[in-house]
Design an enzyme around this catalytic site. Structure first.
Site, short mmCIF file in Angstrom:
data_model
loop_
_atom_site.label_atom_id
_atom_site.label_comp_id
_atom_site.label_asym_id
_atom_site.label_seq_id
_atom_site.Cartn_x
_atom_site.Cartn_y
_atom_site.Cartn_z
N HIS A 22 -5.65 3.02 8.91
CA HIS A 22 -4.11 3.18 8.51
C HIS A 22 -3.90 4.66 7.86
O HIS A 22 -4.79 4.85 6.98
CB HIS A 22 -3.86 2.27 7.66
CG HIS A 22 -3.49 0.84 8.19
ND1 HIS A 22 -2.60 0.49 9.33
CD2 HIS A 22 -4.11 -0.41 8.05
CE1 HIS A 22 -2.84 -0.58 9.63
NE2 HIS A 22 -3.60 -1.41 8.90
N CYS A 34 1.65 5.88 10.95
CA CYS A 34 0.80 4.80 11.93
C CYS A 34 1.76 4.52 13.03
O CYS A 34 1.28 4.28 14.09
CB CYS A 34 0.87 3.71 10.94
SG CYS A 34 -0.69 3.75 9.84
#
Length: 111
Positions: A22, A34
């Site tokens: 992430h 993201c």
């Protein structure tokens, strides 16, 4: 950090792409890095299926330590299908590189 690992064969054709992690640019649900990477990855995968008419081997997961996406080309594509698929995947890498140029602390691309 998001890590993108691109594996190529001896002809420099993309064989697989693995995306892990992430970005941690912002809070979950508000992380534009993201979201951008996810849109690029899934858009390219969908484009390969719709525009090139190819299905790819794919694995996806949302793990505690980060997201996971893996796509691999099947080796028995015709030359025409290989050309179309490669063009779409190379376009995906151009887009990911554009994100990395602006947000390099949050995404790393390895080839």
């Amino acid at each position: 950090m998001i890590r993108v690992m691109v594996r190529r064969d001896e002809t420099k054709s993309i064989r697989s792409v693995e995306v892990t992690g992430h970005a941690n640019f912002a809070e979950p649900g508000s992380d534009l890095v993201c979201a951008g990477v996810s849109a690029i990855i899934f858009g390219a995968y969908n484009a390969v299926e719709v525009l090139a008419g190819q299905s790819l081997l794919v694995e996806m997961a949302d793990k505690t330590e980060g997201g996971y996406f893996y796509v691999e080309m099947y080796p028995d594509l015709s030359p025409e299908d290989m050309t179309r698929t490669q063009l779409l995947l190379e376009g995906m890498l151009v887009q990911l590189d554009t994100v990395a140029q602006s947000y390099g602390d949050y995404i790393q691309i390895e080839q």
